[in-house]
Design a protein around this motif. Sequence first.
Motif, PDB file in Angstrom:
ATOM      1  N   LEU A   1       2.499   8.388  13.867  1.00 52.11           N
ATOM      2  CA  LEU A   1       3.876   8.091  14.209  1.00 52.11           C
ATOM      3  C   LEU A   1       4.426   7.167  13.124  1.00 52.11           C
ATOM      4  O   LEU A   1       3.851   6.114  12.848  1.00 52.11           O
ATOM      5  N   ALA A   2       5.535   7.586  12.509  1.00 51.52           N
ATOM      6  CA  ALA A   2       6.160   6.796  11.449  1.00 51.52           C
ATOM      7  C   ALA A   2       7.522   6.330  11.927  1.00 51.52           C
ATOM      8  O   ALA A   2       8.342   7.137  12.354  1.00 51.52           O
ATOM      9  N   THR A   3       7.775   5.044  11.863  1.00 53.32           N
ATOM     10  CA  THR A   3       9.069   4.478  12.240  1.00 53.32           C
ATOM     11  C   THR A   3       9.789   4.049  10.975  1.00 53.32           C
ATOM     12  O   THR A   3       9.281   3.236  10.200  1.00 53.32           O
ATOM     13  N   ILE A   4      10.996   4.632  10.771  1.00 59.17           N
ATOM     14  CA  ILE A   4      11.758   4.413   9.550  1.00 59.17           C
ATOM     15  C   ILE A   4      13.009   3.609   9.892  1.00 59.17           C
ATOM     16  O   ILE A   4      13.726   3.936  10.845  1.00 59.17           O
ATOM     17  N   LEU A   5      13.284   2.569   9.119  1.00 57.25           N
ATOM     18  CA  LEU A   5      14.479   1.746   9.300  1.00 57.25           C
ATOM     19  C   LEU A   5      15.515   2.110   8.244  1.00 57.25           C
ATOM     20  O   LEU A   5      15.203   2.144   7.049  1.00 57.25           O
ATOM     21  N   GLY A   6      16.750   2.393   8.692  1.00 57.80           N
ATOM     22  CA  GLY A   6      17.837   2.642   7.759  1.00 57.80           C
ATOM     23  C   GLY A   6      18.472   1.333   7.332  1.00 57.80           C
ATOM     24  O   GLY A   6      19.021   0.602   8.152  1.00 57.80           O
ATOM     25  N   ARG A   7      18.406   1.019   6.033  1.00 59.22           N
ATOM     26  CA  ARG A   7      18.864  -0.286   5.553  1.00 59.22           C
ATOM     27  C   ARG A   7      20.196  -0.217   4.804  1.00 59.22           C
ATOM     28  O   ARG A   7      20.942  -1.180   4.770  1.00 59.22           O
ATOM     29  N   ARG A   8      20.486   0.930   4.175  1.00 59.74           N
ATOM     30  CA  ARG A   8      21.715   1.083   3.405  1.00 59.74           C
ATOM     31  C   ARG A   8      22.076   2.555   3.374  1.00 59.74           C
ATOM     32  O   ARG A   8      21.197   3.410   3.256  1.00 59.74           O
ATOM     33  N   ALA A   9      23.357   2.878   3.494  1.00 60.54           N
ATOM     34  CA  ALA A   9      23.780   4.272   3.483  1.00 60.54           C
ATOM     35  C   ALA A   9      23.395   4.921   2.157  1.00 60.54           C
ATOM     36  O   ALA A   9      23.581   4.356   1.083  1.00 60.54           O
ATOM     37  N   GLY A  10      22.843   6.117   2.246  1.00 55.53           N
ATOM     38  CA  GLY A  10      22.395   6.840   1.060  1.00 55.53           C
ATOM     39  C   GLY A  10      21.292   7.798   1.433  1.00 55.53           C
ATOM     40  O   GLY A  10      21.040   8.064   2.611  1.00 55.53           O
ATOM     41  N   THR A  11      20.603   8.343   0.432  1.00 54.11           N
ATOM     42  CA  THR A  11      19.510   9.290   0.666  1.00 54.11           C
ATOM     43  C   THR A  11      18.276   8.819  -0.072  1.00 54.11           C
ATOM     44  O   THR A  11      18.348   8.459  -1.249  1.00 54.11           O
ATOM     45  N   THR A  12      17.162   8.822   0.616  1.00 52.20           N
ATOM     46  CA  THR A  12      15.905   8.404   0.011  1.00 52.20           C
ATOM     47  C   THR A  12      14.867   9.508   0.173  1.00 52.20           C
ATOM     48  O   THR A  12      14.959  10.340   1.069  1.00 52.20           O
ATOM     49  N   ASP A  13      13.901   9.513  -0.720  1.00 54.56           N
ATOM     50  CA  ASP A  13      12.774  10.437  -0.637  1.00 54.56           C
ATOM     51  C   ASP A  13      11.544   9.669  -0.178  1.00 54.56           C
ATOM     52  O   ASP A  13      11.176   8.659  -0.787  1.00 54.56           O
ATOM     53  N   LEU A  14      10.927  10.137   0.895  1.00 57.78           N
ATOM     54  CA  LEU A  14       9.664   9.575   1.351  1.00 57.78           C
ATOM     55  C   LEU A  14       8.534  10.436   0.807  1.00 57.78           C
ATOM     56  O   LEU A  14       8.449  11.624   1.119  1.00 57.78           O
ATOM     57  N   ALA A  15       7.708   9.855  -0.023  1.00 59.21           N
ATOM     58  CA  ALA A  15       6.549  10.580  -0.554  1.00 59.21           C
ATOM     59  C   ALA A  15       5.381  10.407   0.404  1.00 59.21           C
ATOM     60  O   ALA A  15       5.107   9.299   0.863  1.00 59.21           O
ATOM     61  N   TYR A  16       4.725  11.525   0.761  1.00 60.45           N
ATOM     62  CA  TYR A  16       3.565  11.389   1.634  1.00 60.45           C
ATOM     63  C   TYR A  16       2.288  11.749   0.873  1.00 60.45           C
ATOM     64  O   TYR A  16       2.240  12.672   0.068  1.00 60.45           O
ATOM     65  N   PHE A  17       1.274  10.918   1.111  1.00 59.20           N
ATOM     66  CA  PHE A  17      -0.030  11.045   0.465  1.00 59.20           C
ATOM     67  C   PHE A  17      -1.082  11.293   1.535  1.00 59.20           C
ATOM     68  O   PHE A  17      -1.045  10.678   2.601  1.00 59.20           O
ATOM     69  N   VAL A  18      -2.007  12.172   1.281  1.00 58.88           N
ATOM     70  CA  VAL A  18      -3.151  12.404   2.154  1.00 58.88           C
ATOM     71  C   VAL A  18      -4.407  12.226   1.323  1.00 58.88           C
ATOM     72  O   VAL A  18      -4.583  12.891   0.294  1.00 58.88           O
ATOM     73  N   GLY A  19      -5.257  11.299   1.741  1.00 58.43           N
ATOM     74  CA  GLY A  19      -6.461  11.018   0.974  1.00 58.43           C
ATOM     75  C   GLY A  19      -6.150  10.533  -0.429  1.00 58.43           C
ATOM     76  O   GLY A  19      -6.908  10.809  -1.366  1.00 58.43           O
TER      77      GLY A  19
ATOM     78  N   ILE B   1      -3.817  11.542  -2.377  1.00 59.14           N
ATOM     79  CA  ILE B   1      -3.183  12.581  -3.194  1.00 59.14           C
ATOM     80  C   ILE B   1      -1.769  12.824  -2.685  1.00 59.14           C
ATOM     81  O   ILE B   1      -1.560  13.040  -1.491  1.00 59.14           O
ATOM     82  N   ARG B   2      -0.789  12.795  -3.578  1.00 57.97           N
ATOM     83  CA  ARG B   2       0.591  13.033  -3.196  1.00 57.97           C
ATOM     84  C   ARG B   2       0.786  14.503  -2.848  1.00 57.97           C
ATOM     85  O   ARG B   2       0.498  15.392  -3.647  1.00 57.97           O
ATOM     86  N   ARG B   3       1.272  14.756  -1.614  1.00 60.49           N
ATOM     87  CA  ARG B   3       1.413  16.128  -1.134  1.00 60.49           C
ATOM     88  C   ARG B   3       2.843  16.649  -1.214  1.00 60.49           C
ATOM     89  O   ARG B   3       3.053  17.849  -1.223  1.00 60.49           O
ATOM     90  N   GLY B   4       3.818  15.767  -1.218  1.00 63.60           N
ATOM     91  CA  GLY B   4       5.185  16.238  -1.236  1.00 63.60           C
ATOM     92  C   GLY B   4       6.155  15.153  -0.831  1.00 63.60           C
ATOM     93  O   GLY B   4       5.804  13.969  -0.760  1.00 63.60           O
ATOM     94  N   LEU B   5       7.414  15.571  -0.563  1.00 64.75           N
ATOM     95  CA  LEU B   5       8.487  14.634  -0.261  1.00 64.75           C
ATOM     96  C   LEU B   5       9.211  15.031   1.010  1.00 64.75           C
ATOM     97  O   LEU B   5       9.309  16.211   1.348  1.00 64.75           O
ATOM     98  N   ILE B   6       9.709  14.039   1.716  1.00 62.71           N
ATOM     99  CA  ILE B   6      10.603  14.234   2.849  1.00 62.71           C
ATOM    100  C   ILE B   6      11.916  13.557   2.474  1.00 62.71           C
ATOM    101  O   ILE B   6      11.942  12.355   2.206  1.00 62.71           O
ATOM    102  N   ARG B   7      12.996  14.318   2.393  1.00 54.08           N
ATOM    103  CA  ARG B   7      14.291  13.745   2.019  1.00 54.08           C
ATOM    104  C   ARG B   7      15.037  13.317   3.274  1.00 54.08           C
ATOM    105  O   ARG B   7      15.270  14.118   4.171  1.00 54.08           O
ATOM    106  N   ILE B   8      15.416  12.043   3.332  1.00 54.79           N
ATOM    107  CA  ILE B   8      16.039  11.497   4.537  1.00 54.79           C
ATOM    108  C   ILE B   8      17.335  10.774   4.186  1.00 54.79           C
ATOM    109  O   ILE B   8      17.325   9.844   3.378  1.00 54.79           O
ATOM    110  N   PRO B   9      18.457  11.205   4.788  1.00 53.15           N
ATOM    111  CA  PRO B   9      19.700  10.452   4.596  1.00 53.15           C
ATOM    112  C   PRO B   9      19.810   9.320   5.607  1.00 53.15           C
ATOM    113  O   PRO B   9      19.401   9.454   6.758  1.00 53.15           O
ATOM    114  N   VAL B  10      20.378   8.203   5.188  1.00 49.43           N
ATOM    115  CA  VAL B  10      20.736   7.099   6.076  1.00 49.43           C
ATOM    116  C   VAL B  10      22.256   7.123   6.191  1.00 49.43           C
ATOM    117  O   VAL B  10      22.959   7.058   5.177  1.00 49.43           O
ATOM    118  N   ARG B  11      22.758   7.224   7.426  1.00 49.92           N
ATOM    119  CA  ARG B  11      24.201   7.373   7.610  1.00 49.92           C
ATOM    120  C   ARG B  11      24.766   6.206   8.415  1.00 49.92           C
ATOM    121  O   ARG B  11      24.206   5.805   9.435  1.00 49.92           O
TER     122      ARG B  11
END
Length: 425
Positions: free
Chosen positions: A207-225, A227-237
């Motif tokens: 379970l990941a809890t994300i706090l929106g701090r400033r309006a914009g779009t950020t990329d969350l990089a996720y790593f397993v073991g 190793i970087r597996r990819g990105l989750i693009r999340i807008p803060v509105r």
Amino acid sequence: MPLQSRHFTQPKRNAQLEQCLVSDPAHVTPGSQGDHVSLIQQSLNKLRDLPGGEDFRLTVSGRYDPETSAAVLEFKTKRNIVAPQRQNKAANVVGRMTIAALDEEMLALEQRQSAGKVDIRPPHGSLRGECDMNGFSRRRLARHGDSGNWTLISDKVPVHQMIPLGLTRTLRLSYDAPGDLQLVSDDPTIALVVDLQREAGADRRYLATILGRRAGTTDLAYFVGGIRRGLIRIPVRARSSFHLNAVYLGPSSSVDDFKGYAMNVFNWINLILTPQTNLLCLPITIRVEPRISYRGGPTFAIDPDRPLFILKNAEQPPPGEQAVTWRDLERFHQTTGVTLFYGRNLRALDESTVGENLNGTRLCWAPLRSRVGLSHRALVVRGAHEILHALGAEHIVTGENDNYVMTWAPTPKSWIIPSETLIDI
């Protein structure tokens, strides 16, 4: 050996890049345009998902512009890709050695990512459905065709990735690769991972809890073991709002049965729209207009048992039928929000439901009856659909769209508003 990575070979091989792999005259040079250039730009952008990979963030335009030229030169310089006996330093063209190196790195990336997909879903709530890694892009729809099945084009993440400014959103992440999960924001001033913990009683689920701090779009990089597996693009509105003014077109004697409709539209918007977009519908006013004028002429009593045609200003009504134009409706509009006109027999000449932004105003209308026998809930969804039109949202047409509010014909299942459909609000 031909190109091997899925990036360069699926859904089909690009003839120009295959030729570039074996022929010097087929080099891709500054000024080139086409799908083959788009594939090169996309591959350069994907390098950031490899350990030590560059973070170019090119605009995928299909044009070999100066930005792309500089990225190619940096890529080649770092890897010392120089044609033997002809050059003493890297050049800003994509030739045999460059396309082979890009293909090799795309293949390595695909092998890493196939070892552990991450599935992101909310732990609770009524939001449903999925969209692509970038939200739901109109540009992407145009590129792949309106009838395309976008779910087969790229990896999917759920649509509810909007984080309200100043609040948190909790996501459930599950994966199938060995090792622990890490989640890192590329810009913690926009969104910050405030909590990441294993879900009790679940293997490889966090379970990941994300706090929106400033309006914009950020990329969350996720790593397993590690190793970087990819990105989750999340807008803060940030929170925005609009006032809803509902106007019933018909006699006062029949409005009581329909007052609940406007309230249900209002409640539906705040139940479904606000959690997905941080757009709040303010308390509504409900008015009854039993009489109306046509093209500014004398008023007439609206007959609820006959069609009332809502005409675009240049259209003409069927002979003998009651009608009103958008300009006639403007005088009921409150400029602070959206005005929804509704009634028992509202029609358009093409018999479709119409929502428009007329001359900078925000007017829309929706019927309370349907020839196809829509349920009350479906009519409520349709009313919300038209309000979103008045706010600037456009239709979505895809191969799999039953869950989307902005389909051409919304249904009771239409609960999801892909983020980019509201980009103009």
